[in-house]
Design an enzyme around this catalytic site. Structure first.
Site, short mmCIF file in Angstrom:
data_model
loop_
_atom_site.label_atom_id
_atom_site.label_comp_id
_atom_site.label_asym_id
_atom_site.label_seq_id
_atom_site.Cartn_x
_atom_site.Cartn_y
_atom_site.Cartn_z
N CYS A 3 9.16 12.12 -3.03
CA CYS A 3 7.71 12.06 -2.87
C CYS A 3 7.25 10.65 -3.21
O CYS A 3 7.46 10.18 -4.34
CB CYS A 3 7.04 13.09 -3.77
SG CYS A 3 5.25 12.90 -3.88
N CYS A 6 4.92 10.47 -6.30
CA CYS A 6 5.66 10.62 -7.56
C CYS A 6 6.37 9.31 -7.90
O CYS A 6 6.41 8.89 -9.06
CB CYS A 6 6.66 11.77 -7.48
SG CYS A 6 5.91 13.41 -7.65
N ASP A 29 -5.58 2.03 -1.91
CA ASP A 29 -4.87 2.46 -0.70
C ASP A 29 -4.26 1.24 0.00
O ASP A 29 -4.90 0.19 0.12
CB ASP A 29 -5.84 3.19 0.24
CG ASP A 29 -5.11 4.01 1.29
OD1 ASP A 29 -5.18 5.24 1.23
OD2 ASP A 29 -4.46 3.40 2.17
N HIS A 45 3.46 16.93 -9.70
CA HIS A 45 3.52 17.12 -8.24
C HIS A 45 2.82 18.41 -7.84
O HIS A 45 3.31 19.50 -8.12
CB HIS A 45 4.96 17.10 -7.72
CG HIS A 45 5.01 17.16 -6.23
ND1 HIS A 45 4.87 16.05 -5.44
CD2 HIS A 45 5.10 18.22 -5.38
CE1 HIS A 45 4.90 16.42 -4.16
NE2 HIS A 45 5.03 17.73 -4.11
N ASN A 85 -7.60 15.41 2.07
CA ASN A 85 -7.08 16.04 3.29
C ASN A 85 -6.02 17.07 2.90
O ASN A 85 -5.12 16.77 2.12
CB ASN A 85 -6.47 14.97 4.20
CG ASN A 85 -7.51 14.01 4.73
OD1 ASN A 85 -8.61 14.42 5.07
ND2 ASN A 85 -7.19 12.72 4.75
N THR A 93 -1.02 13.24 5.30
CA THR A 93 0.27 12.59 5.58
C THR A 93 1.17 12.56 4.35
O THR A 93 2.39 12.59 4.49
CB THR A 93 0.07 11.16 6.10
OG1 THR A 93 -0.68 10.41 5.16
CG2 THR A 93 -0.65 11.17 7.45
N HIS A 98 -4.04 14.23 -3.41
CA HIS A 98 -4.74 12.97 -3.70
C HIS A 98 -6.17 13.05 -3.24
O HIS A 98 -6.50 13.74 -2.27
CB HIS A 98 -4.03 11.77 -3.04
CG HIS A 98 -3.74 11.94 -1.58
ND1 HIS A 98 -2.70 12.70 -1.11
CD2 HIS A 98 -4.37 11.45 -0.49
CE1 HIS A 98 -2.69 12.66 0.21
NE2 HIS A 98 -3.71 11.92 0.62
P1 5GP Z 1 -3.68 11.27 3.69
O1 5GP Z 1 -3.64 10.92 5.14
O2 5GP Z 1 -2.44 12.03 3.27
O3 5GP Z 1 -4.94 11.93 3.23
O4 5GP Z 1 -3.69 9.89 2.90
C1 5GP Z 1 -2.56 9.21 2.51
C2 5GP Z 1 -3.01 7.81 2.17
O5 5GP Z 1 -1.98 7.20 1.42
C3 5GP Z 1 -3.28 6.93 3.38
O6 5GP Z 1 -4.62 6.45 3.34
C4 5GP Z 1 -2.25 5.80 3.25
O7 5GP Z 1 -2.76 4.55 3.64
C5 5GP Z 1 -1.91 5.85 1.78
N1 5GP Z 1 -0.56 5.42 1.46
C6 5GP Z 1 0.59 5.89 2.03
N2 5GP Z 1 1.66 5.29 1.48
C7 5GP Z 1 1.17 4.45 0.52
C8 5GP Z 1 1.81 3.56 -0.39
O8 5GP Z 1 3.04 3.43 -0.46
N3 5GP Z 1 1.00 2.84 -1.21
C9 5GP Z 1 -0.36 2.97 -1.18
N4 5GP Z 1 -1.06 2.20 -2.03
N5 5GP Z 1 -0.99 3.80 -0.33
C10 5GP Z 1 -0.23 4.53 0.50
ZN ZN Z 2 4.74 14.01 -5.76
#
Ligand code: 5GP
Ligand code: ZN
Length: 112
Positions: A3, A6, A29, A45, A85, A93, A98
């Site tokens: 993850c 995590c 982000d 988690h 989300n 994603t 979060h």
């Molecule tokens: P979701 O689409 O799941 O609601 O949001 C996931 C968010 O995590 C996205 O806005 C994406 O840009 C962010 N994100 C994904 N991987 C990373 C990472 O490794 N570091 C940071 N700082 N943000 C991440």
């Molecule tokens: Zn996790």
């Protein structure tokens, strides 16, 4: 567990920290969609909002106690949006709960 959030909590993946306490970690982000775009995650988690239950809901309560402090430190006195989300239709994603804190400009009224 494989993850990425995590791993961010553990420091195995670097991140730009905005806030941290014993319950949650907040970081900027990597692909900001607003001038301020911070993610707040529980330090345990939980896969999504669907995974919140009586055992772990204290993490959610603590996150929502932290959010006003995170927002104030980020200069969001004009307001901000909190988004989580959950699942496929919401385009989640990363499968670690979060909350997006988004602001720094006027946001669109339409959310869907
Ligand atoms: P979701 O689409 O799941 O609601 O949001 C996931 C968010 O995590 C996205 O806005 C994406 O840009 C962010 N994100 C994904 N991987 C990373 C990472 O490794 N570091 C940071 N700082 N943000 C991440
Ligand atoms: Zn996790």
């Amino acid at each position: 567990m494989d993850c990425i959030f995590c791993k961010i909590i553990n420091g195995d993946i670097p991140s730009s920290k905005a806030y941290e306490d014993e319950w949650c970690y907040a970081f900027h982000d990597i692909n900001p969609q607003t001038p301020v775009h911070i993610l707040v995650i529980p330090k345990t988690h939980i896969a999504s909002a669907d995974g919140i239950d009586a055992e772990n809901s204290v993490y959610v309560a603590k996150i929502f106690e932290a959010i006003p402090k995170i927002a104030a430190a980020a200069g969001l006195e004009r307001g901000y949006r909190i988004i989580s989300n959950c699942g496929e239709d919401a385009c989640q994603t990363v499968k670690h709960l979060h909350f997006h804190i988004m602001g720094g400009r006027r946001l669109p009224e339409n959310m869907g």
